[in-house]
Design an enzyme around this catalytic site. Structure first.
Site, PDB file in Angstrom:
ATOM      1  CB  SER A 129      -3.468 -37.665 -74.619  1.00  3.86           C
ATOM      2  OG  SER A 129      -2.483 -36.826 -75.174  1.00  3.86           O
ATOM      3  N   GLY A 130      -6.533 -35.866 -74.679  1.00  2.00           N
ATOM      4  CA  GLY A 130      -7.064 -34.544 -74.376  1.00  2.00           C
ATOM      5  C   GLY A 130      -7.173 -34.374 -72.876  1.00  2.00           C
ATOM      6  CG  PHE A 155      -7.625 -29.559 -80.740  1.00  2.00           C
ATOM      7  CD1 PHE A 155      -8.392 -29.310 -81.867  1.00  2.00           C
ATOM      8  CD2 PHE A 155      -7.738 -30.793 -80.126  1.00  2.00           C
ATOM      9  CE1 PHE A 155      -9.269 -30.263 -82.361  1.00  2.00           C
ATOM     10  CE2 PHE A 155      -8.600 -31.753 -80.609  1.00  2.00           C
ATOM     11  CZ  PHE A 155      -9.375 -31.487 -81.736  1.00  2.00           C
ATOM     12  N   GLY A 242      -4.288 -20.887 -66.197  1.00  2.00           N
ATOM     13  CA  GLY A 242      -5.008 -20.899 -67.467  1.00  2.00           C
ATOM     14  C   GLY A 242      -6.507 -21.022 -67.263  1.00  2.00           C
ATOM     15  CG  PHE A 278     -42.401  -5.694 -71.926  1.00  2.00           C
ATOM     16  CD1 PHE A 278     -43.762  -5.957 -72.009  1.00  2.00           C
ATOM     17  CD2 PHE A 278     -41.815  -4.903 -72.910  1.00  2.00           C
ATOM     18  CE1 PHE A 278     -44.519  -5.463 -73.064  1.00  2.00           C
ATOM     19  CE2 PHE A 278     -42.562  -4.408 -73.966  1.00  2.00           C
ATOM     20  CZ  PHE A 278     -43.921  -4.678 -74.038  1.00  2.00           C
ATOM     21  CG  LEU A 338     -32.894 -10.242 -73.211  1.00  2.00           C
ATOM     22  CD1 LEU A 338     -31.995  -9.571 -72.182  1.00  2.00           C
ATOM     23  CD2 LEU A 338     -34.362  -9.956 -72.894  1.00  2.00           C
ATOM     24  N   GLY A 341     -34.268 -11.719 -83.357  1.00  2.00           N
ATOM     25  CA  GLY A 341     -33.601 -12.050 -84.612  1.00  2.00           C
ATOM     26  C   GLY A 341     -32.339 -11.260 -84.846  1.00  2.00           C
ATOM     27  CD  GLU A 364      -6.204 -23.399 -70.669  1.00  2.00           C
ATOM     28  OE1 GLU A 364      -5.556 -24.386 -70.273  1.00  2.00           O
ATOM     29  OE2 GLU A 364      -5.674 -22.424 -71.220  1.00  2.00           O
TER      30      GLU A 364
END
Length: 388
Positions: A129-130, A155, A242, A278, A338, A341, A364
């Site tokens: 049950s989530g 969890f 929450g 730019f 932005l 790499g 939540e």
């Protein structure tokens, strides 16, 4: 309508920013890489009141409005969303215990929790049950002067490293639905409590996540929070706050990422020019800033509604959680883009902020469930005129 912060609110935010830079920023990457739960740093946050921001004064808390708490959480999350998110969960569980516990339980746990010397986990989700929280199966049976608890939770943030569990368990029969759920304060080291393996996660690595099983765990009857059958109501009240907290963590992560992106654009040169020259990248930065400000204002509106006890506060909390966690993730992702790499390597904080922010769209209440909550309210006849 005044959008400006008060002097006290600015002082709270400044204190949180200074703490984040001094105590979180130097270590956040290491905690993430090594999976370290920084109890010492959290205790230092507790010394400033950050572990009991809106807990009642009777439990040692500051009893601040939720709006003021968002200012603190945003500044912390701009540096370390993972550790901050745990602090928000601890605040929620501490507020629930401080508000609904018996005098004896509040006297035992209140001050240690609000000071950060002891830590709390919130235990609602189960393996089966989530999103459907009303279907939980963990049971608490009253036997004499004790409740006997059996079942499991999944969890759970901080599990295995915290001191008390704010637990939702079924006291009614299997068909009792939301009305058969009760809330309890459960010491985390009792016989019969077993912790599963530490989950390997995409992000939130500075806080452990585990499954918890309960095998005939016995607690005194006075560890009930509120009355029998009030647990689901308590849980939902906790989740309204929450959702604001997690939304704020996304705003904070996005703010941190925006700052990194702005500085990088001014420093990095390509084709003989700074990236900041730019126009296409200027437009990207403009959109990021606009989305971030919109998310922040929606979170603060929801917090103000919750503080005021507005009838539709839950709807605004769901809207803020849905929008801010989506927008916050997008801003962090654009900031990473932005950086090119460099954004993808761990020397820069962008990839950590991205991984930490992603889960905010899930927990939540998933953002799909937020849409269900909002959509159902918007089908009421008065909703277009009231929710605005």
């Amino acid at each position: 309508m005044d959008f400006e912060l008060t002097e006290d609110q600015r002082a709270f935010a400044d204190t949180a920013r200074q703490f984040a830079q001094a105590e979180l920023a130097p270590h956040a990457a290491e905690w993430d890489a090594q999976g370290t739960f920084p109890r010492e740093a959290i205790a230092k946050a507790g010394e400033l009141g950050f572990c009991g921001l809106y807990a009642p004064e009777s439990a040692g808390g500051l009893a601040l409005p939720r709006l003021d708490a968002t200012l603190v959480f945003e500044e912390l999350a701009a540096v370390d969303p993972s550790t901050t998110a745990f602090i928000t969960i601890h605040n929620m569980a501490t507020w629930m215990l401080g508000t609904w516990a018996t005098d004896e339980v509040r006297a035992e746990w209140g001050e240690p929790l609000t000071s950060g010397q002891k830590l709390a986990s919130y235990c609602l989700t189960e393996p089966g049950s989530g999103s459907d929280a009303a279907s939980i199966k963990t049971r608490a049976e009253l036997v004499g002067h004790e409740y006997v608890i059996n079942g499991s939770k999944a969890f759970i943030s901080g599990a295995g490293s915290t001191d008390v569990l704010v637990l939702m368990a079924r006291t009614g029969d299997a068909q009792s639905g939301a009305g058969g759920i009760s809330a309890f304060a459960v010491p985390a080291n009792l016989p019969g409590i077993h912790y599963g393996k530490k989950e390997e996660k995409m992000g939130w690595n500075s806080q452990p996540t585990r499954q918890i099983s309960f095998d005939n765990v016995r607690i005194p009857a006075n560890h009930l929070l509120g009355r029998e059958g009030e647990g689901f109501k308590i849980a939902m009240k906790g989740l309204d706050g929450g959702r604001i907290n997690i939304a704020t963590c996304s705003v904070g992560a996005a703010q941190g990422a925006l700052g990194h992106a702005q500085r990088y654009m001014q420093e990095r040169k390509q084709f003989g020019k700074a990236l900041a020259s730019f126009q296409a990248l200027q437009f990207k930065l403009a959109d990021m800033a606009t989305e971030l400000v919109a998310a922040r204002q929606m979170v603060r509106l929801a917090a103000s509604k919750l503080d005021a006890g507005a009838p539709d506060a839950s709807t605004y909390c769901a809207m803020a959680k849905r929008f801010a966690t989506d927008a916050g993730f997008t801003v962090v992702n654009e900031a990473l883009q932005l950086h090119g790499g460099y954004g993808y390597i761990r020397e820069y904080p962008l990839e950590r902020l991205l991984r930490d922010a992603r889960v905010h769209q899930i927990l939540e209440g998933t953002n799909e469930i937020m849409r269900v909550i909002i959509g159902r309210r918007m089908l009421d006849g008065d909703a277009p005129d009231v929710i605005r």
